[in-house]
Scaffold this motif. Structure first.
Motif, PDB file in Angstrom:
ATOM      1  N   ASN A 138       0.728  -1.224   0.088  1.00 46.97           N
ATOM      2  CA  ASN A 138       0.006   0.070  -0.133  1.00 46.97           C
ATOM      3  C   ASN A 138       0.761   1.072   0.081  1.00 46.97           C
ATOM      4  O   ASN A 138       0.628   2.190  -0.734  1.00 46.97           O
ATOM      5  CB  ASN A 138      -0.887   0.114   1.245  1.00 46.97           C
ATOM      6  CG  ASN A 138      -2.074  -0.771   1.210  1.00 46.97           C
ATOM      7  OD1 ASN A 138      -2.341  -1.055   0.303  1.00 46.97           O
ATOM      8  ND2 ASN A 138      -2.793  -0.972   2.403  1.00 46.97           N
ATOM      9  N   THR A 150      -9.116  -3.352  13.979  1.00 46.66           N
ATOM     10  CA  THR A 150      -7.677  -3.023  14.060  1.00 46.66           C
ATOM     11  C   THR A 150      -7.218  -2.981  15.475  1.00 46.66           C
ATOM     12  O   THR A 150      -7.899  -3.072  16.531  1.00 46.66           O
ATOM     13  CB  THR A 150      -7.645  -1.560  13.496  1.00 46.66           C
ATOM     14  OG1 THR A 150      -8.336  -0.509  14.267  1.00 46.66           O
ATOM     15  CG2 THR A 150      -8.219  -1.649  11.969  1.00 46.66           C
ATOM     16  N   THR A 172      -2.953  10.616   3.072  1.00 47.70           N
ATOM     17  CA  THR A 172      -3.264   9.637   2.403  1.00 47.70           C
ATOM     18  C   THR A 172      -3.838   8.365   3.022  1.00 47.70           C
ATOM     19  O   THR A 172      -3.927   7.268   2.580  1.00 47.70           O
ATOM     20  CB  THR A 172      -2.262   9.085   1.331  1.00 47.70           C
ATOM     21  OG1 THR A 172      -1.135   9.080   1.992  1.00 47.70           O
ATOM     22  CG2 THR A 172      -2.022  10.066   0.340  1.00 47.70           C
ATOM     23  N   LEU A 173      -3.885   8.609   4.375  1.00 49.14           N
ATOM     24  CA  LEU A 173      -4.323   7.573   5.238  1.00 49.14           C
ATOM     25  C   LEU A 173      -5.623   7.424   5.412  1.00 49.14           C
ATOM     26  O   LEU A 173      -6.419   8.463   5.444  1.00 49.14           O
ATOM     27  CB  LEU A 173      -3.977   7.773   6.632  1.00 49.14           C
ATOM     28  CG  LEU A 173      -3.599   6.883   7.637  1.00 49.14           C
ATOM     29  CD1 LEU A 173      -3.118   5.542   7.352  1.00 49.14           C
ATOM     30  CD2 LEU A 173      -3.408   7.079   9.143  1.00 49.14           C
ATOM     31  N   GLU A 174      -6.408   6.197   5.052  1.00 52.79           N
ATOM     32  CA  GLU A 174      -7.848   6.107   5.260  1.00 52.79           C
ATOM     33  C   GLU A 174      -8.393   6.388   6.557  1.00 52.79           C
ATOM     34  O   GLU A 174      -7.426   6.389   7.382  1.00 52.79           O
ATOM     35  CB  GLU A 174      -7.907   4.777   4.945  1.00 52.79           C
ATOM     36  CG  GLU A 174      -8.356   3.982   3.702  1.00 52.79           C
ATOM     37  CD  GLU A 174      -8.692   2.437   3.437  1.00 52.79           C
ATOM     38  OE1 GLU A 174      -9.250   2.207   4.204  1.00 52.79           O
ATOM     39  OE2 GLU A 174      -7.731   1.893   2.992  1.00 52.79           O
ATOM     40  N   LYS A 175      -9.541   7.221   6.563  1.00 52.24           N
ATOM     41  CA  LYS A 175     -10.146   7.431   7.804  1.00 52.24           C
ATOM     42  C   LYS A 175     -10.017   6.591   8.969  1.00 52.24           C
ATOM     43  O   LYS A 175      -9.841   6.468   9.895  1.00 52.24           O
ATOM     44  CB  LYS A 175     -11.633   7.739   7.477  1.00 52.24           C
ATOM     45  CG  LYS A 175     -11.743   9.278   6.995  1.00 52.24           C
ATOM     46  CD  LYS A 175     -11.714  10.180   8.423  1.00 52.24           C
ATOM     47  CE  LYS A 175     -12.004  11.535   7.962  1.00 52.24           C
ATOM     48  NZ  LYS A 175     -10.933  12.465   7.595  1.00 52.24           N
ATOM     49  N   LYS A 176     -10.392   5.222   8.338  1.00 52.12           N
ATOM     50  CA  LYS A 176     -10.388   4.107   9.542  1.00 52.12           C
ATOM     51  C   LYS A 176      -8.919   3.569  10.053  1.00 52.12           C
ATOM     52  O   LYS A 176      -8.901   3.717  11.306  1.00 52.12           O
ATOM     53  CB  LYS A 176     -10.736   2.757   8.371  1.00 52.12           C
ATOM     54  CG  LYS A 176     -10.582   1.544   9.393  1.00 52.12           C
ATOM     55  CD  LYS A 176     -11.313   0.127   8.701  1.00 52.12           C
ATOM     56  CE  LYS A 176     -11.074  -0.956   9.617  1.00 52.12           C
ATOM     57  NZ  LYS A 176     -11.985  -1.098  10.370  1.00 52.12           N
ATOM     58  N   PHE A 177      -7.978   4.011   9.372  1.00 51.93           N
ATOM     59  CA  PHE A 177      -6.567   3.909   9.842  1.00 51.93           C
ATOM     60  C   PHE A 177      -6.143   5.271  10.673  1.00 51.93           C
ATOM     61  O   PHE A 177      -5.550   4.923  11.692  1.00 51.93           O
ATOM     62  CB  PHE A 177      -5.659   3.583   8.757  1.00 51.93           C
ATOM     63  CG  PHE A 177      -5.818   2.021   8.335  1.00 51.93           C
ATOM     64  CD1 PHE A 177      -5.725   1.180   9.231  1.00 51.93           C
ATOM     65  CD2 PHE A 177      -6.495   1.901   7.211  1.00 51.93           C
ATOM     66  CE1 PHE A 177      -5.950  -0.303   8.992  1.00 51.93           C
ATOM     67  CE2 PHE A 177      -6.781   0.576   6.730  1.00 51.93           C
ATOM     68  CZ  PHE A 177      -6.705  -0.423   7.781  1.00 51.93           C
ATOM     69  N   SER A 226       1.701   5.840   9.447  1.00 55.21           N
ATOM     70  CA  SER A 226       0.450   5.598   9.943  1.00 55.21           C
ATOM     71  C   SER A 226       0.401   6.643  11.247  1.00 55.21           C
ATOM     72  O   SER A 226       1.607   6.698  11.834  1.00 55.21           O
ATOM     73  CB  SER A 226      -0.219   4.348  10.179  1.00 55.21           C
ATOM     74  OG  SER A 226       0.628   3.781  11.210  1.00 55.21           O
TER      75      SER A 226
END
Ligand code: GLY
Length: 356
Positions: A45, A262, A173-178, A131
């Motif tokens: 990723n 997670t 560029t980090l998805e909201k979930k992460f 992250s």
């Protein structure tokens, strides 16, 4: 730029926090490393977004750069992936005077760091965490490890990096979930050590306001972590407080096979559940678990977990690295911002670790 110095005698290093540091990363690495070869370890990723850019930037500073890309996700953090990494390091003819750079989240940092700790009995490495979770927790303090089928991080070492370069721009560029995954650990720092941080997390209207304040959040969390690690590098005392919420959290992650929750989600639930239990026992100030629940919900983390058997939590908790003999060390809150370590007999653990 903000710099924190981790003072650990011969293992000391600096943590640099700066927006845009990734654009001059080769230059920054050259301040601390004067060898020839660098191996970048990343995941598929992160590689898509930053792999080439970071490699090119490092090459411009005159290094010979190699890249190892592992599959993204906790399932990669095992001995099989590690073995593949060792074989690539051997193929690239990496020697003890070369450098590993880990570019990624907690999985890449922990696995890459463990490869660095063990390949040729140890070569230097630097962490570039991408992250939020890695930026405020796993990249700092030298805990490196891989998972076994029976539990997380069961094979590892303490091996400090030569530097940590934190660029908050990676979070774009980090998805909201992460992003929210990392917030599980951010909430933890506020809960155990910093009432003001916790109150700020309660105050931020939304993720946009959080991102506006992200350098303050990262710096505050890293400062707490630095102080705790300096006092107890090898996790025999004070450092255990960083595991607030983790005993139940790890069990939840594992129970659902690392597919449903997670790490930050497990920790968020674990902090709420243990505090609700300790509040009922009169140990934690009334209202604390409610405040935790509200802030957990706000950052879209779970305070209910669905079907999980208490016995399974106790079984997984019995493998916890904080355990000593028949005792288990649990981290409990007196109130927000103030925690302590309670050593309890395994047989008593269920009172604290029950699902709520
Ligand atoms: N993530 C907990 C520690 O570094 O001790």
């Amino acid at each position: 730029m903000k710099t924190l110095n981790m003072n650990l005698e011969e293992n000391s290093y600096s943590i640099f926090i700066e927006k845009g540091i990734m654009n001059k990363i080769g230059e920054r690495i050259s301040d601390i490393y004067s060898g020839e070869k660098i191996v970048l370890i990343t995941d598929d990723n992160v590689n898509k977004f930053y792999g080439d850019k970071i490699c090119e930037n490092i090459k411009k500073s005159g290094y010979n750069v190699f890249k190892i890309v592992i599959k993204a996700g906790e399932k990669s953090k095992n001995i099989n992936t590690l073995n593949k990494v060792y074989l690539k390091l051997a193929k690239f003819k990496i020697t003890r005077s070369d450098l590993i750079v880990t570019l990624g989240g907690g999985v890449v940092g922990d696995l890459g760091g463990f490869a660095a700790a063990t390949f040729l009995r140890g070569i230097s490495y630097v962490q570039i965490p991408t992250s939020l979770l890695a930026q405020i927790d796993s990249s700092i303090g030298g805990k490196v490890a891989v998972d076994l089928e029976v539990g997380k991080n069961l094979v590892g070492n303490f091996y400090q990096p030569k530097a940590v370069f934190i660029d908050p721009l990676f979070l774009e560029t980090l998805e909201k979930k992460f992003l929210h995954d990392g917030m599980g650990e951010v909430i933890k720092y506020g809960a155990i050590r910093d009432k003001v941080l916790f109150e700020n997390l309660e105050k931020y209207k939304d993720d946009d306001e959080l991102i506006e304040n992200i350098e303050y959040v990262i710096h505050t969390c890293c400062t707490i972590k630095k102080q705790v690690v300096e006092n107890d590098e090898k996790d025999n005392g004070e450092r255990m407080i960083l595991n607030f919420g983790h005993t139940i959290g790890h069990a939840v992650e594992e129970f659902f096979n690392y597919e449903k929750f997670t790490h930050g989600e497990g920790v968020a639930y674990g902090m709420y559940a243990i505090s609700k239990n300790s509040e009922k026992m009169g140990i934690t100030k009334e209202g604390t678990s409610e405040r935790l629940k509200n802030v957990i919900k706000k950052y879209e983390l779970p305070h209910v977990i669905g079907k999980i058997e208490n016995e399974k939590i106790y079984e997984i908790a019995s493998l916890d690295k904080k355990n000593r003999g028949s005792f288990i060390n649990l981290i409990l809150l007196k109130e927000i911002g103030d925690c302590f370590i309670k050593e309890i007999d395994n047989k008593e653990a269920c009172k604290y670790l029950s699902v709520v």
